[in-house]
Design a protein around this motif. Sequence first.
Motif, PDB file in Angstrom:
ATOM      1  N   CYS A  74      -1.054   3.361   1.763  1.00  0.00           N
ATOM      2  CA  CYS A  74      -1.225   2.671   0.635  1.00  0.00           C
ATOM      3  C   CYS A  74      -1.678   1.166   0.670  1.00  0.00           C
ATOM      4  O   CYS A  74      -1.069   0.705   1.653  1.00  0.00           O
ATOM      5  CB  CYS A  74      -0.464   2.895  -0.222  1.00  0.00           C
ATOM      6  SG  CYS A  74       0.395   4.552  -0.762  1.00  0.00           S
ATOM      7  N   SER A  75      -2.126   0.807  -0.187  1.00  0.00           N
ATOM      8  CA  SER A  75      -2.653  -0.513  -0.097  1.00  0.00           C
ATOM      9  C   SER A  75      -1.697  -1.560  -0.529  1.00  0.00           C
ATOM     10  O   SER A  75      -0.570  -0.965  -1.106  1.00  0.00           O
ATOM     11  CB  SER A  75      -3.781  -1.074  -0.937  1.00  0.00           C
ATOM     12  OG  SER A  75      -3.474  -0.544  -2.392  1.00  0.00           O
ATOM     13  N   LYS A  76      -1.516  -2.933  -0.155  1.00  0.00           N
ATOM     14  CA  LYS A  76      -0.272  -3.814  -0.357  1.00  0.00           C
ATOM     15  C   LYS A  76       0.144  -3.769  -1.885  1.00  0.00           C
ATOM     16  O   LYS A  76       1.141  -4.036  -2.084  1.00  0.00           O
ATOM     17  CB  LYS A  76      -0.512  -4.938   0.196  1.00  0.00           C
ATOM     18  CG  LYS A  76      -0.970  -5.187   1.610  1.00  0.00           C
ATOM     19  CD  LYS A  76       0.483  -4.941   2.644  1.00  0.00           C
ATOM     20  CE  LYS A  76       0.264  -5.075   3.959  1.00  0.00           C
ATOM     21  NZ  LYS A  76       1.476  -4.697   5.036  1.00  0.00           N
ATOM     22  N   GLY A  77      -0.723  -3.482  -2.602  1.00  0.00           N
ATOM     23  CA  GLY A  77      -0.667  -3.508  -4.236  1.00  0.00           C
ATOM     24  C   GLY A  77       0.295  -2.493  -4.798  1.00  0.00           C
ATOM     25  O   GLY A  77       0.574  -2.649  -5.912  1.00  0.00           O
ATOM     26  N   VAL A  78       0.258  -1.352  -4.096  1.00  0.00           N
ATOM     27  CA  VAL A  78       0.955  -0.191  -4.453  1.00  0.00           C
ATOM     28  C   VAL A  78       2.551  -0.511  -4.443  1.00  0.00           C
ATOM     29  O   VAL A  78       3.011  -1.041  -3.461  1.00  0.00           O
ATOM     30  CB  VAL A  78       0.763   0.996  -3.823  1.00  0.00           C
ATOM     31  CG1 VAL A  78       1.618   2.120  -4.247  1.00  0.00           C
ATOM     32  CG2 VAL A  78      -0.822   1.359  -3.784  1.00  0.00           C
ATOM     33  N   PRO A  79       3.339  -0.429  -5.577  1.00  0.00           N
ATOM     34  CA  PRO A  79       4.751  -0.909  -5.450  1.00  0.00           C
ATOM     35  C   PRO A  79       5.491  -0.105  -4.440  1.00  0.00           C
ATOM     36  O   PRO A  79       5.171   1.319  -4.357  1.00  0.00           O
ATOM     37  CB  PRO A  79       5.303  -0.319  -7.111  1.00  0.00           C
ATOM     38  CG  PRO A  79       3.909  -0.513  -7.789  1.00  0.00           C
ATOM     39  CD  PRO A  79       2.831   0.020  -7.098  1.00  0.00           C
ATOM     40  N   ASP A  80       6.589  -0.885  -3.748  1.00  0.00           N
ATOM     41  CA  ASP A  80       7.328  -0.089  -3.046  1.00  0.00           C
ATOM     42  C   ASP A  80       8.117   1.037  -3.525  1.00  0.00           C
ATOM     43  O   ASP A  80       8.558   1.938  -2.958  1.00  0.00           O
ATOM     44  CB  ASP A  80       8.428  -1.082  -2.449  1.00  0.00           C
ATOM     45  CG  ASP A  80       7.608  -2.114  -1.480  1.00  0.00           C
ATOM     46  OD1 ASP A  80       6.635  -1.671  -1.011  1.00  0.00           O
ATOM     47  OD2 ASP A  80       8.144  -3.295  -1.305  1.00  0.00           O
ATOM     48  N   SER A  81       8.493   1.059  -5.079  1.00  0.00           N
ATOM     49  CA  SER A  81       9.282   1.874  -5.511  1.00  0.00           C
ATOM     50  C   SER A  81       8.400   3.360  -5.653  1.00  0.00           C
ATOM     51  O   SER A  81       9.244   4.341  -5.662  1.00  0.00           O
ATOM     52  CB  SER A  81       9.583   1.495  -6.956  1.00  0.00           C
ATOM     53  OG  SER A  81       8.428   1.104  -7.652  1.00  0.00           O
ATOM     54  N   VAL A  82       7.335   3.168  -5.659  1.00  0.00           N
ATOM     55  CA  VAL A  82       6.312   4.310  -5.764  1.00  0.00           C
ATOM     56  C   VAL A  82       6.487   4.990  -4.492  1.00  0.00           C
ATOM     57  O   VAL A  82       6.887   6.361  -4.245  1.00  0.00           O
ATOM     58  CB  VAL A  82       5.053   4.162  -6.029  1.00  0.00           C
ATOM     59  CG1 VAL A  82       3.930   5.163  -6.015  1.00  0.00           C
ATOM     60  CG2 VAL A  82       4.871   3.696  -7.396  1.00  0.00           C
TER      61      VAL A  82
END
Length: 258
Positions: free
Chosen positions: A237-245
């Motif tokens: 995933c790209s850096k913009g995808v939330p860690d929570s997801v």
Amino acid sequence: MRLVLLILFILNGAAINAWGLPAQAQAQAQAQAQELEKPVLIRYRQRPPYLEKKWGELSGKCGDNVIKAFKKAKISFHTMETPFFRQLAEFQSGDAEVCSIAWLKTSKREELMKFSEPICDDGPWVIVGYKGTISPDTRSVESLLKNPELKVARRAKFSFGETLDEKIEHNKASVISVENPELKQVFDMIQAGRADYTLLPESEFYELAKKQKIHPTEFVVVKADDLKGPHLRYMICSKGVPDSVIKKFNKAISSINP
């Protein structure tokens, strides 16, 4: 003085929500909830037996597990078929909020992308070589990499995985870069004598042979001792995808792939 205190008490009370949180904390919680509800865009390229689009849904060795994990974690998503180089450009730019499936992990890639827990295992890899050049009695891929007269074909920007990439670099092996991302071009190059061999998962080679009418008997296929694996693949995933997801996805995929 009492009047001033009363006004301050009322104003402070208005900033408290039903859960006893300050207004600022409530706004942050709402923003995080919206992030979680935002559908994840999954980019993919069809790559049997790992990823195929059947009946409108991703399937295959990796695809099945990923879709099951997203549904189990109750993460909304949508998929889009996207060429490899466009996917790579998006992750390198860091602007998009996207994920992609069935990538091998390397330290260089980890600098650009977030990796999930493993989603599938390739199983054993094989050496596929030019008849008359590669011996069917070859026991290790490293013995080939040490031979400066032999050329290994690898698609540009692709990886054989951290371990094999390091072996290639350590042995200063002769690498022929294939610009076309389609795997069939690698075998066309071997048949033309421009490269001597390549490395890939055994299951992927025979799937390609079946679909592209490549005759395995035209090549030497070797199950080397140092290619047995495991060869794990991941969702990136790209850096913009939330860690929570990613955390929710990891919990789900770990229960599917214990």
